[in-house]
Design a protein around this motif. Structure first.
Motif, PDB file in Angstrom:
ATOM      1  N   ASP A  58      -8.918  12.927  -0.416  1.00  0.00           N
ATOM      2  CA  ASP A  58      -8.124  12.930   0.814  1.00  0.00           C
ATOM      3  C   ASP A  58      -7.599  11.532   1.125  1.00  0.00           C
ATOM      4  O   ASP A  58      -6.446  11.353   1.524  1.00  0.00           O
ATOM      5  CB  ASP A  58      -8.981  13.447   1.971  1.00  0.00           C
ATOM      6  CG  ASP A  58      -8.171  13.603   3.258  1.00  0.00           C
ATOM      7  OD1 ASP A  58      -7.163  14.344   3.240  1.00  0.00           O
ATOM      8  OD2 ASP A  58      -8.534  12.979   4.273  1.00  0.00           O
ATOM      9  N   LYS A  59      -8.443  10.548   0.905  1.00  0.00           N
ATOM     10  CA  LYS A  59      -8.039   9.153   1.121  1.00  0.00           C
ATOM     11  C   LYS A  59      -6.930   8.756   0.145  1.00  0.00           C
ATOM     12  O   LYS A  59      -5.980   8.044   0.519  1.00  0.00           O
ATOM     13  CB  LYS A  59      -9.254   8.247   0.938  1.00  0.00           C
ATOM     14  CG  LYS A  59      -9.059   6.811   1.360  1.00  0.00           C
ATOM     15  CD  LYS A  59     -10.380   6.048   1.225  1.00  0.00           C
ATOM     16  CE  LYS A  59     -10.211   4.599   1.623  1.00  0.00           C
ATOM     17  NZ  LYS A  59     -11.481   3.846   1.474  1.00  0.00           N
ATOM     18  N   ASP A 115       1.530   6.073   1.980  1.00  0.00           N
ATOM     19  CA  ASP A 115       1.558   4.802   2.702  1.00  0.00           C
ATOM     20  C   ASP A 115       2.490   3.806   2.017  1.00  0.00           C
ATOM     21  O   ASP A 115       2.253   3.392   0.882  1.00  0.00           O
ATOM     22  CB  ASP A 115       0.136   4.240   2.763  1.00  0.00           C
ATOM     23  CG  ASP A 115       0.029   2.984   3.602  1.00  0.00           C
ATOM     24  OD1 ASP A 115       1.070   2.438   4.035  1.00  0.00           O
ATOM     25  OD2 ASP A 115      -1.113   2.514   3.817  1.00  0.00           O
ATOM     26  N   LYS A 129      -3.589  10.180   1.275  1.00  0.00           N
ATOM     27  CA  LYS A 129      -3.033   9.372   2.369  1.00  0.00           C
ATOM     28  C   LYS A 129      -2.442   8.077   1.835  1.00  0.00           C
ATOM     29  O   LYS A 129      -1.406   7.607   2.320  1.00  0.00           O
ATOM     30  CB  LYS A 129      -4.120   9.087   3.406  1.00  0.00           C
ATOM     31  CG  LYS A 129      -4.554  10.326   4.180  1.00  0.00           C
ATOM     32  CD  LYS A 129      -5.723  10.021   5.114  1.00  0.00           C
ATOM     33  CE  LYS A 129      -6.164  11.282   5.853  1.00  0.00           C
ATOM     34  NZ  LYS A 129      -7.378  11.037   6.677  1.00  0.00           N
TER      35      LYS A 129
END
Length: 211
Positions: A115-116, A123, A119
């Motif tokens: 999940d990180k 970014d 993200k």
């Protein structure tokens, strides 16, 4: 310095860049930080599939005392499901029941890091650093950068070694989200912590300006 380093995340092919980040004072967890990426074409397919069937227990086999191979995705991860070498073959140390307890804990961590990673792809400030001692990832990093573009505005920095270069640390733009950099040398795979600190530092210093 911490603000600089927070922008960078390792995309393999081994843990050399992770050692540099850690010894520079930045030790935040990320999905591929300590991973051995055996096949970048498989990594591309993994991202394209949005991590389908990733780190499934049935696909994991012992590959070293504290590492497992995800056979479906050609990725090696550190694990606490330890193994022992018996007659030149790695075998699980613990029972399946004991492994399952460890696996569930590790799978929770994997889900968090996936999940990180997602993200991070979105970014615009995130820079994913990739290298191979063979300097042989030119085609696949271009394909990866195109896939990354579908998920957001992060960038890939492909680092290549050149012992004779006078341009160590130099950053070159290839596409909007793909850049290359020059380092004087990579560490041997068996001693990944013996990296060129000056080379990596020069790359970091220039990348935050250019990218």
């Amino acid at each position: 310095m911490m603000n600089k380093l927070q922008r960078f995340e390792s995309l393999g092919d081994n843990c050399e860049f992770a050692f540099f980040l850690r010894e520079s004072g930045y030790d935040e967890g990320s999905l591929f930080r300590w991973t051995l990426i055996k096949n970048y074409h498989a990594l591309l397919k993994l991202i394209e599939s949005d991590f389908a069937d990733f780190y499934i227990y049935e696909n994991l086999t012992p590959s070293w005392q504290d590492m497992v191979l995800d056979q479906k995705h050609d990725l090696c991860f550190h694990t606490e499901m330890y193994s022992d070498n018996i007659n030149d073959c790695w075998s699980w140390r613990y029972s399946e029941q004991e492994n399952n307890i460890i696996y569930k804990k590790e799978m929770d961590k994997i889900k968090y890091l996936v999940d990180k990673f997602r993200k991070g792809l979105a970014d615009e400030n995130k820079i994913f650093v990739v290298k191979s001692n063979g300097n042989n990832l030119d085609d696949i990093v271009l394909a990866l950068s195109k896939e990354f573009k579908k998920h957001g505005d992060s960038k890939i920095l492909y680092v290549k070694s050149d012992a004779d270069s006078s341009n160590v640390g130099e950053i070159t733009k290839v596409t909007d989200n793909l850049f290359t950099a020059v380092i004087d040398r990579f560490a041997d795979y068996s001693r990944a912590n013996e990296y060129s600190r000056e080379g990596w530092q020069a790359i970091i210093n220039n990348a935050v300006v250019v990218m």
